[in-house]
Write an enzyme that holds these catalytic residues in place. Structure first.
Site, PDB file in Angstrom:
ATOM      1  N   SER A   3      44.475  45.145  64.318  1.00 23.22           N
ATOM      2  CA  SER A   3      43.411  44.149  64.179  1.00 23.22           C
ATOM      3  C   SER A   3      43.777  42.905  64.966  1.00 23.22           C
ATOM      4  O   SER A   3      43.945  42.969  66.177  1.00 23.22           O
ATOM      5  CB  SER A   3      43.170  43.841  62.689  1.00 23.22           C
ATOM      6  OG  SER A   3      42.072  42.976  62.524  1.00 23.22           O
ATOM      7  N   THR A   4      43.961  41.771  64.296  1.00 27.61           N
ATOM      8  CA  THR A   4      44.242  40.510  64.990  1.00 27.61           C
ATOM      9  C   THR A   4      45.489  40.629  65.867  1.00 27.61           C
ATOM     10  O   THR A   4      46.547  41.013  65.399  1.00 27.61           O
ATOM     11  CB  THR A   4      44.448  39.383  63.966  1.00 27.61           C
ATOM     12  OG1 THR A   4      43.369  39.375  63.054  1.00 27.61           O
ATOM     13  CG2 THR A   4      44.552  38.035  64.659  1.00 27.61           C
TER      14      THR A   4
ATOM     15  N   ASP B 172      43.971  46.610  55.709  1.00 27.08           N
ATOM     16  CA  ASP B 172      43.313  47.842  56.116  1.00 27.08           C
ATOM     17  C   ASP B 172      44.331  48.769  56.788  1.00 27.08           C
ATOM     18  O   ASP B 172      45.049  48.359  57.697  1.00 27.08           O
ATOM     19  CB  ASP B 172      42.161  47.535  57.082  1.00 27.08           C
ATOM     20  CG  ASP B 172      41.348  48.762  57.438  1.00 27.08           C
ATOM     21  OD1 ASP B 172      41.267  49.681  56.595  1.00 27.08           O
ATOM     22  OD2 ASP B 172      40.781  48.807  58.540  1.00 27.08           O
TER      23      ASP B 172
ATOM     24  N   HIS C 203      39.922  46.654  65.145  1.00 30.86           N
ATOM     25  CA  HIS C 203      38.820  45.876  64.594  1.00 30.86           C
ATOM     26  C   HIS C 203      38.204  45.036  65.707  1.00 30.86           C
ATOM     27  O   HIS C 203      38.855  44.149  66.261  1.00 30.86           O
ATOM     28  CB  HIS C 203      39.311  44.956  63.474  1.00 30.86           C
ATOM     29  CG  HIS C 203      39.805  45.706  62.279  1.00 30.86           C
ATOM     30  ND1 HIS C 203      40.685  45.163  61.369  1.00 30.86           N
ATOM     31  CD2 HIS C 203      39.541  46.959  61.822  1.00 30.86           C
ATOM     32  CE1 HIS C 203      40.939  46.034  60.416  1.00 30.86           C
ATOM     33  NE2 HIS C 203      40.262  47.140  60.680  1.00 30.86           N
TER      34      HIS C 203
ATOM     35  N   MET D 273      45.514  41.039  60.370  1.00 31.23           N
ATOM     36  CA  MET D 273      45.347  40.335  59.111  1.00 31.23           C
ATOM     37  C   MET D 273      44.804  41.289  58.048  1.00 31.23           C
ATOM     38  O   MET D 273      44.004  42.166  58.350  1.00 31.23           O
ATOM     39  CB  MET D 273      44.386  39.153  59.301  1.00 31.23           C
ATOM     40  CG  MET D 273      44.098  38.350  58.037  1.00 31.23           C
ATOM     41  SD  MET D 273      45.536  37.421  57.458  1.00 31.23           S
ATOM     42  CE  MET D 273      45.493  36.020  58.576  1.00 31.23           C
TER      43      MET D 273
END
Length: 354
Positions: free
Chosen positions: A177-178, A299, A203, A296
């Site tokens: 993600s991030t 997930d 993401h 972050m």
């Protein structure tokens, strides 16, 4: 201590609306606003921000050039707030590659309404960015509420008995993600053409993933593309889940393919890493390697544990090399990780899995 924010946007309406929207949040302080990067730099020299809210297309100096300059001279978390068009999507992907932490997409019309309706998204992006570990830019790569649903919303928990079912093909499933856009570029560009097939959830908003995959494909020795329903996972191929849709791994005889489908948000995301990992646990078992990287939240943590319990090999990126250590940290906490490695070691882990 409050998060100091600098707004850099050539729209006076946007600058004013952002300041008004952020004003009620006691943990966020807007220390300045500027219509272009050169004015922003003058203000920032006097009071350096913790987070920069940055537009992309501006006069005198564009946002990409400014971002690269910042990441080279004084790395600072940057949140991109950009118009979502086909052209803008490509520009924003360049920004992510240059070191931006988060992306907020904005429309060409109705900016005030957009900011009002998406205030929580922007505030959360600023808070996420404030915790990010940004580093000096590396050399460019040359071409070659908690009502959230779990993965149960799309597929049942893995059945037992997969541990001893081997196939000749092995696959890799990877979630991030991030900070993941840069991390994925670093990993995929190091893989040779005989790398195992890889299914990836990053993401990312809708319409961004195709351009992101195209960009990676131009840089990597392996083929990288946005996944389509029914695509087979083949050696030398990485499939990236389309933004706004889930991706699952399915087994067909001794081969593996992906299923791309609609569904609710899972772990607050669509696509969800938990969904991908659970499907790998269910259909690949010990024939899969699961890799969880910077991001972050949590997930993928539960799904990676399910893979581990199904006999898969599992790996997490270490804290020092993560932009945000949330997802790997939670996976480690749940006990689903076999090994923790630095970002630069992940290509080697993948190739040792062949």
């Amino acid at each position: 201590m409050s998060i100091k924010v600098m707004i850099v946007d050539d729209s006076a309406v946007m600058r004013e609306a952002m300041q008004q929207m952020l004003a009620p949040h006691a943990d966020i302080e807007v220390i300045g606003a500027a219509l272009d990067p050169l004015l922003a730099l003058q203000k920032m020299e006097r009071n350096w921000p913790d987070v920069i809210l940055l537009d992309v297309e501006m006069p005198r100096m564009d946002g990409i050039t400014f971002l690269r300059q910042i990441m080279t001279t004084r790395p600072t978390p940057v949140v991109i707030c950009s118009t979502l068009t086909e052209k803008g999507a490509e520009i924003t992907l360049q920004a992510l590659s240059a070191g931006a932490v988060e992306v907020i997409t904005k429309p060409t019309m109705g900016l005030r309404d957009f900011l009002r309706d998406h205030a929580r998204e922007l505030v959360n992006a600023i808070r996420t960015a404030s915790h990010a570990r940004v580093r000096p830019a590396s050399a460019p790569v040359t071409p070659r509420t908690d009502t959230r649903l779990t993965a149960d919303a799309l597929l049942a928990a893995p059945a037992t008995g997969l541990r001893n079912q081997r196939t000749t093909e092995k696959i890799v499933v990877l979630g991030t993600s991030t900070g993941g856009t840069q991390a994925l570029e670093n990993v995929l560009c190091e893989l040779p053409v005989n790398a195992p097939g890889i299914a990836i959830v990053q993401h990312m908003p809708e319409r961004f993933t195709r351009n992101f995959a195209t960009r990676l494909d131009s840089l990597c020795a392996i083929e990288v593309r946005e996944a389509c329903d029914g695509d087979r996972l083949l050696p030398g191929l990485a499939l990236i889940a389309p933004g706004g849709r889930h991706m699952l791994v399915r087994r067909s005889g001794a081969q593996y393919q992906v299923e791309v489908k609609d569904g609710p948000l899972v772990s607050r995301h669509r696509p969800s890493v938990d969904v991908l990992f659970r499907s790998a646990a269910q259909h690949a078992g010990r024939n899969a390697l699961g890799v969880i990287m910077t991001g972050m939240g949590d997930d993928g943590a539960r799904g990676l544990k399910e893979m581990h319990e199904a006999g898969a090999r599992t790996c997490a990126q270490d804290e020092d090399s993560c932009v945000v250590f949330g997802m790997p940290k939670e996976a480690i906490r749940l006990g689903g990780v076999d090994q923790v490695v630095a970002l630069g070691e992940i290509p080697g882990v993948i190739m040792s899995w062949r």
